[in-house]
Design a protein around this motif. Structure first.
Motif, PDB file in Angstrom:
ATOM      1  N   GLN A   1       0.819  -1.207   0.000  1.00 36.89           N
ATOM      2  CA  GLN A   1       0.000   0.000   0.000  1.00 36.89           C
ATOM      3  C   GLN A   1       0.856   1.262   0.000  1.00 36.89           C
ATOM      4  O   GLN A   1       0.447   2.287  -0.543  1.00 36.89           O
ATOM      5  N   ALA A   2       2.033   1.178   0.591  1.00 36.53           N
ATOM      6  CA  ALA A   2       2.912   2.353   0.633  1.00 36.53           C
ATOM      7  C   ALA A   2       3.296   2.795  -0.779  1.00 36.53           C
ATOM      8  O   ALA A   2       3.171   3.975  -1.115  1.00 36.53           O
ATOM      9  N   ILE A   3       3.744   1.865  -1.612  1.00 36.73           N
ATOM     10  CA  ILE A   3       4.166   2.258  -2.959  1.00 36.73           C
ATOM     11  C   ILE A   3       2.951   2.681  -3.788  1.00 36.73           C
ATOM     12  O   ILE A   3       3.049   3.586  -4.609  1.00 36.73           O
ATOM     13  N   GLN A   4       1.817   2.059  -3.548  1.00 38.94           N
ATOM     14  CA  GLN A   4       0.609   2.482  -4.259  1.00 38.94           C
ATOM     15  C   GLN A   4       0.277   3.935  -3.933  1.00 38.94           C
ATOM     16  O   GLN A   4      -0.088   4.703  -4.822  1.00 38.94           O
ATOM     17  N   GLY A   5       0.415   4.310  -2.667  1.00 37.44           N
ATOM     18  CA  GLY A   5       0.160   5.692  -2.268  1.00 37.44           C
ATOM     19  C   GLY A   5       1.172   6.656  -2.855  1.00 37.44           C
ATOM     20  O   GLY A   5       0.805   7.743  -3.330  1.00 37.44           O
ATOM     21  N   ILE A   6       2.435   6.279  -2.840  1.00 35.51           N
ATOM     22  CA  ILE A   6       3.480   7.144  -3.396  1.00 35.51           C
ATOM     23  C   ILE A   6       3.266   7.338  -4.893  1.00 35.51           C
ATOM     24  O   ILE A   6       3.371   8.456  -5.414  1.00 35.51           O
ATOM     25  N   ILE A   7       2.935   6.262  -5.597  1.00 35.53           N
ATOM     26  CA  ILE A   7       2.676   6.366  -7.035  1.00 35.53           C
ATOM     27  C   ILE A   7       1.437   7.218  -7.297  1.00 35.53           C
ATOM     28  O   ILE A   7       1.423   8.040  -8.221  1.00 35.53           O
ATOM     29  N   ALA A   8       0.407   7.052  -6.482  1.00 33.84           N
ATOM     30  CA  ALA A   8      -0.811   7.868  -6.636  1.00 33.84           C
ATOM     31  C   ALA A   8      -0.500   9.350  -6.465  1.00 33.84           C
ATOM     32  O   ALA A   8      -1.044  10.198  -7.188  1.00 33.84           O
ATOM     33  N   GLU A   9       0.384   9.682  -5.529  1.00 32.71           N
ATOM     34  CA  GLU A   9       0.779  11.084  -5.364  1.00 32.71           C
ATOM     35  C   GLU A   9       1.490  11.592  -6.613  1.00 32.71           C
ATOM     36  O   GLU A   9       1.280  12.731  -7.032  1.00 32.71           O
ATOM     37  N   GLY A  10       2.336  10.761  -7.209  1.00 33.09           N
ATOM     38  CA  GLY A  10       3.011  11.147  -8.445  1.00 33.09           C
ATOM     39  C   GLY A  10       2.022  11.373  -9.579  1.00 33.09           C
ATOM     40  O   GLY A  10       2.157  12.311 -10.369  1.00 33.09           O
ATOM     41  N   GLU A  11       1.015  10.520  -9.659  1.00 29.91           N
ATOM     42  CA  GLU A  11      -0.018  10.680 -10.687  1.00 29.91           C
ATOM     43  C   GLU A  11      -0.801  11.974 -10.473  1.00 29.91           C
ATOM     44  O   GLU A  11      -1.169  12.654 -11.433  1.00 29.91           O
TER      45      GLU A  11
ATOM     46  N   VAL B   1       9.749   7.641  -4.175  1.00 35.15           N
ATOM     47  CA  VAL B   1       9.873   6.231  -4.529  1.00 35.15           C
ATOM     48  C   VAL B   1      11.267   5.723  -4.166  1.00 35.15           C
ATOM     49  O   VAL B   1      11.418   4.671  -3.530  1.00 35.15           O
ATOM     50  N   GLU B   2      12.294   6.473  -4.559  1.00 35.17           N
ATOM     51  CA  GLU B   2      13.672   6.047  -4.285  1.00 35.17           C
ATOM     52  C   GLU B   2      13.933   5.914  -2.791  1.00 35.17           C
ATOM     53  O   GLU B   2      14.542   4.946  -2.344  1.00 35.17           O
ATOM     54  N   HIS B   3      13.467   6.860  -2.022  1.00 31.44           N
ATOM     55  CA  HIS B   3      13.693   6.807  -0.579  1.00 31.44           C
ATOM     56  C   HIS B   3      12.984   5.606   0.045  1.00 31.44           C
ATOM     57  O   HIS B   3      13.537   4.945   0.934  1.00 31.44           O
ATOM     58  N   TYR B   4      11.804   5.303  -0.438  1.00 33.73           N
ATOM     59  CA  TYR B   4      11.097   4.110   0.027  1.00 33.73           C
ATOM     60  C   TYR B   4      11.909   2.860  -0.310  1.00 33.73           C
ATOM     61  O   TYR B   4      12.115   1.983   0.535  1.00 33.73           O
ATOM     62  N   GLU B   5      12.377   2.796  -1.549  1.00 34.36           N
ATOM     63  CA  GLU B   5      13.157   1.628  -1.967  1.00 34.36           C
ATOM     64  C   GLU B   5      14.461   1.508  -1.175  1.00 34.36           C
ATOM     65  O   GLU B   5      14.867   0.401  -0.806  1.00 34.36           O
ATOM     66  N   ILE B   6      15.101   2.615  -0.918  1.00 29.66           N
ATOM     67  CA  ILE B   6      16.350   2.595  -0.151  1.00 29.66           C
ATOM     68  C   ILE B   6      16.097   2.010   1.240  1.00 29.66           C
ATOM     69  O   ILE B   6      16.883   1.183   1.720  1.00 29.66           O
TER      70      ILE B   6
ATOM     71  N   THR C   1      20.562   6.614  -8.134  1.00 27.30           N
ATOM     72  CA  THR C   1      19.431   7.254  -8.820  1.00 27.30           C
ATOM     73  C   THR C   1      18.946   8.458  -8.023  1.00 27.30           C
ATOM     74  O   THR C   1      18.659   9.520  -8.603  1.00 27.30           O
ATOM     75  N   ASP C   2      18.857   8.316  -6.727  1.00 26.05           N
ATOM     76  CA  ASP C   2      18.445   9.436  -5.878  1.00 26.05           C
ATOM     77  C   ASP C   2      19.406  10.608  -6.046  1.00 26.05           C
ATOM     78  O   ASP C   2      18.977  11.765  -6.172  1.00 26.05           O
ATOM     79  N   GLU C   3      20.692  10.327  -6.092  1.00 25.27           N
ATOM     80  CA  GLU C   3      21.696  11.382  -6.263  1.00 25.27           C
ATOM     81  C   GLU C   3      21.571  12.053  -7.634  1.00 25.27           C
ATOM     82  O   GLU C   3      21.640  13.278  -7.743  1.00 25.27           O
ATOM     83  N   VAL C   4      21.371  11.259  -8.672  1.00 24.31           N
ATOM     84  CA  VAL C   4      21.192  11.809 -10.024  1.00 24.31           C
ATOM     85  C   VAL C   4      19.981  12.734 -10.049  1.00 24.31           C
ATOM     86  O   VAL C   4      20.033  13.837 -10.628  1.00 24.31           O
ATOM     87  N   LEU C   5      18.882  12.298  -9.438  1.00 25.82           N
ATOM     88  CA  LEU C   5      17.675  13.129  -9.411  1.00 25.82           C
ATOM     89  C   LEU C   5      17.902  14.422  -8.636  1.00 25.82           C
ATOM     90  O   LEU C   5      17.439  15.495  -9.059  1.00 25.82           O
ATOM     91  N   SER C   6      18.629  14.344  -7.526  1.00 19.92           N
ATOM     92  CA  SER C   6      18.936  15.562  -6.759  1.00 19.92           C
ATOM     93  C   SER C   6      19.746  16.545  -7.587  1.00 19.92           C
ATOM     94  O   SER C   6      19.446  17.748  -7.613  1.00 19.92           O
ATOM     95  N   GLU C   7      20.760  16.046  -8.254  1.00 16.18           N
ATOM     96  CA  GLU C   7      21.604  16.920  -9.087  1.00 16.18           C
ATOM     97  C   GLU C   7      20.809  17.534 -10.221  1.00 16.18           C
ATOM     98  O   GLU C   7      20.952  18.734 -10.512  1.00 16.18           O
ATOM     99  N   LEU C   8      19.980  16.738 -10.868  1.00 20.30           N
ATOM    100  CA  LEU C   8      19.150  17.245 -11.959  1.00 20.30           C
ATOM    101  C   LEU C   8      18.200  18.331 -11.449  1.00 20.30           C
ATOM    102  O   LEU C   8      18.039  19.375 -12.090  1.00 20.30           O
ATOM    103  N   ALA C   9      17.605  18.097 -10.286  1.00 22.21           N
ATOM    104  CA  ALA C   9      16.695  19.085  -9.709  1.00 22.21           C
ATOM    105  C   ALA C   9      17.432  20.369  -9.380  1.00 22.21           C
ATOM    106  O   ALA C   9      16.994  21.468  -9.770  1.00 22.21           O
ATOM    107  N   GLU C  10      18.547  20.254  -8.692  1.00 23.86           N
ATOM    108  CA  GLU C  10      19.273  21.435  -8.232  1.00 23.86           C
ATOM    109  C   GLU C  10      19.914  22.210  -9.378  1.00 23.86           C
ATOM    110  O   GLU C  10      19.939  23.447  -9.364  1.00 23.86           O
ATOM    111  N   ASP C  11      20.455  21.507 -10.362  1.00 27.70           N
ATOM    112  CA  ASP C  11      21.206  22.160 -11.435  1.00 27.70           C
ATOM    113  C   ASP C  11      20.330  22.705 -12.563  1.00 27.70           C
ATOM    114  O   ASP C  11      20.710  23.687 -13.205  1.00 27.70           O
ATOM    115  N   ALA C  12      19.179  22.080 -12.808  1.00 25.51           N
ATOM    116  CA  ALA C  12      18.406  22.497 -13.985  1.00 25.51           C
ATOM    117  C   ALA C  12      16.904  22.623 -13.735  1.00 25.51           C
ATOM    118  O   ALA C  12      16.311  23.647 -14.063  1.00 25.51           O
TER     119      ALA C  12
END
Length: 164
Positions: free
Chosen positions: A76-86, A109-114, A146-157
């Motif tokens: 249910q946790a991932i279902q909720g996280i995905i629903a928030e993304g949608e 999602v990444e933090h949940y998976e980690i 992946t989490d790090e790549v997403l952080s860099e992408l968010a911060e840089d661009a």
């Protein structure tokens, strides 16, 4: 199995939960990639889609190692996280902040998976499942990267573009 309250039983339950989650993520990532405005973000989602396919195969291997059939239990946790993304995709479609919202959803999602893979890794160690441990560790490192790549992408661009 409901009466089995051992660490091994808990490990198997967590493994099934994670298997369900990864398969749900496989369905969500193409939608997120399609919604993304940034080529870089679309590319990052595409790379992670391929990684996720490999992660599911690794989970299949872990199931074999422990002598169980690969199967999921509803997470249910991932279902909720995905629903928030949608929800972000619907509410911010076409807007400058859409990609920032997509990154936030992907990082949830990444933090949940980690957390899940970190727990599975600790339990595999405790249970002496060294072969499974190696597979889980490989996936954990990918999730952290992946989490790090997403952080860099968010911060840089992406975040600066959302403000502009």
């Amino acid at each position: 199995m409901a009466d089995d309250k051992t660490l091994r039983a808990l490990f198997l339950h967590q493994l099934k939960d994670t298997y369900f989650a990864e398969n749900a993520i496989l369905k969500a990532l193409p939608k997120m990639a399609q919604a993304a405005r940034s080529d870089a973000l679309r590319g990052a989602f595409g790379v992670h889609l391929e990684e996720t396919r490999a992660q599911v195969k690794r989970l299949d291997q872990v199931f074999r190692i422990v002598g169980e059939k690969p199967e999921g239990v509803t997470c249910q946790a991932i279902q909720g996280i995905i629903a928030e993304g949608e929800e972000v995709m619907r509410e911010f479609a076409g807007g400058e902040a859409l990609d920032a919202g997509l990154i936030a959803a992907a990082q949830a999602v990444e933090h949940y998976e980690i957390t899940r893979y970190g727990t599975l890794l600790a339990w595999a160690r405790q249970l002496g499942l060294s072969e499974a441990e190696d597979l889980i560790k490989e996936t954990l490192v990918e999730e952290e990267n992946t989490d790090e790549v997403l952080s860099e992408l968010a911060e840089d661009a992406v975040n600066p573009a959302a403000v502009a």
